[in-house]
Design a protein around this motif. Sequence first.
Motif, PDB file in Angstrom:
ATOM      1  N   TYR A 231      20.592  -4.270  21.987  1.00  0.00           N
ATOM      2  CA  TYR A 231      20.571  -3.286  23.075  1.00  0.00           C
ATOM      3  C   TYR A 231      20.905  -1.891  22.535  1.00  0.00           C
ATOM      4  O   TYR A 231      20.253  -0.899  22.883  1.00  0.00           O
ATOM      5  CB  TYR A 231      21.569  -3.687  24.158  1.00  0.00           C
ATOM      6  N   ALA A 232      21.913  -1.803  21.658  1.00  0.00           N
ATOM      7  CA  ALA A 232      22.313  -0.494  21.111  1.00  0.00           C
ATOM      8  C   ALA A 232      21.205   0.094  20.257  1.00  0.00           C
ATOM      9  O   ALA A 232      20.896   1.284  20.327  1.00  0.00           O
ATOM     10  CB  ALA A 232      23.594  -0.643  20.297  1.00  0.00           C
ATOM     11  N   SER A 233      20.585  -0.750  19.448  1.00  0.00           N
ATOM     12  CA  SER A 233      19.500  -0.272  18.576  1.00  0.00           C
ATOM     13  C   SER A 233      18.356   0.318  19.402  1.00  0.00           C
ATOM     14  O   SER A 233      17.807   1.369  19.078  1.00  0.00           O
ATOM     15  CB  SER A 233      19.001  -1.434  17.719  1.00  0.00           C
TER      16      SER A 233
ATOM     17  N   TYR B  56      24.718   0.672  15.944  1.00  0.00           N
ATOM     18  CA  TYR B  56      25.114  -0.734  15.993  1.00  0.00           C
ATOM     19  C   TYR B  56      25.690  -1.046  17.370  1.00  0.00           C
ATOM     20  O   TYR B  56      26.183  -0.166  18.073  1.00  0.00           O
ATOM     21  CB  TYR B  56      26.235  -1.018  14.971  1.00  0.00           C
ATOM     22  N   GLY B  57      25.676  -2.327  17.717  1.00  0.00           N
ATOM     23  CA  GLY B  57      26.465  -2.793  18.850  1.00  0.00           C
ATOM     24  C   GLY B  57      27.943  -2.729  18.488  1.00  0.00           C
ATOM     25  O   GLY B  57      28.319  -2.302  17.393  1.00  0.00           O
TER      26      GLY B  57
ATOM     27  N   SER C  77      30.488   1.540  15.124  1.00  0.00           N
ATOM     28  CA  SER C  77      29.729   2.009  16.283  1.00  0.00           C
ATOM     29  C   SER C  77      30.636   2.880  17.140  1.00  0.00           C
ATOM     30  O   SER C  77      31.848   2.689  17.155  1.00  0.00           O
ATOM     31  CB  SER C  77      29.261   0.803  17.100  1.00  0.00           C
ATOM     32  N   ASP C  78      30.017   3.814  17.860  1.00  0.00           N
ATOM     33  CA  ASP C  78      30.792   4.644  18.780  1.00  0.00           C
ATOM     34  C   ASP C  78      30.145   4.641  20.168  1.00  0.00           C
ATOM     35  O   ASP C  78      30.140   5.644  20.864  1.00  0.00           O
ATOM     36  CB  ASP C  78      30.901   6.076  18.219  1.00  0.00           C
TER      37      ASP C  78
END
Length: 318
Positions: free
Chosen positions: A105-107, A114-115, A190-191
């Motif tokens: 989902y993050a990508s 990153y997740g 990841s942030d």
Amino acid sequence: MGNKKDVLFLEPVFQERIWGGTKLADQFGYEIASELTGECWAVSGHPNGQSMIKNGSFAGKLLGELYTEEKEIFGNHESDRFPLLTKILDANQNLSVQVHPNDKYASENENGEYGKTECWYVIDCEKDAEIIFGHTAETKKEFVEKVKNGEWEGLLTRVKVKPGDFFYVPSGTIHALCSGVLILETQQNSDTTYRVYDYDRKDKKGNTRELHLEKSIDVSTIPHKSMDVVHKVSKTDGATVTRFVEAEYFTVYKWEVDGTYSAKYEKHFLIGSVIVGSGELKINECVYPLKKGDHFIIPSGVEEFTVIGKVEIIISHP
């Protein structure tokens, strides 16, 4: 060419937060710029706050750069960026109730980020302190209704905490630190955070902070799943080693050394954060002093090392 077997000590980056305080200075002696300092990014190769190498032939280099240029130090890890991020968080006030996406989902939605699966070790907390960990909704429909109607007391699950507690927080978990909790967090690099609820707080300019309800609903695990992590404790003459979790993205330990502890971890680089006491780290002829608040990386391929002193260290590796 720098010495690729040197232990790397890191200069943390501090982040001001609406919920932050002064414990990072009070308990660790860090120089902080504000009384709202919420986060110490202790071992970070993330562009939003990179740690700098403090010692040896790579002094002055940012961790993300070093990871790209000298992959051998990190065991030629397959990740295209430094894989983990270690933080210390001072929750002087409640954090927002939030959730993090998984890698896919993050990508797709956050420019290749990153997740964020993470875990928490409670360094210190006030009496009766708690966290929000999970929710009561059995279906997505029930979750959405309670969020939209602001039924937070009925939706959110609260858990009392004490120093020494450990929590594994996979992506998709609804969670929040509440006031009076100081933790060390190990997470994916990841942030990306989606806020579900922020107590209707206003920032310095009088604005409420942005919520991310649609994305939160997309990524939340419904119903909540608690992951049972089994701690594995091993004792030697000079140390107690607790493995808190061995999971997809990281393995995390606590070394409690009282005397001398020798170990081998050849296949991984190791990240260390000293949370109590002092001592020294010996590798071959090199001796590195350790004190509370130090953060370091032992390179991959260091065959053996010894910790001497009375010291507690949180250790992680990918």
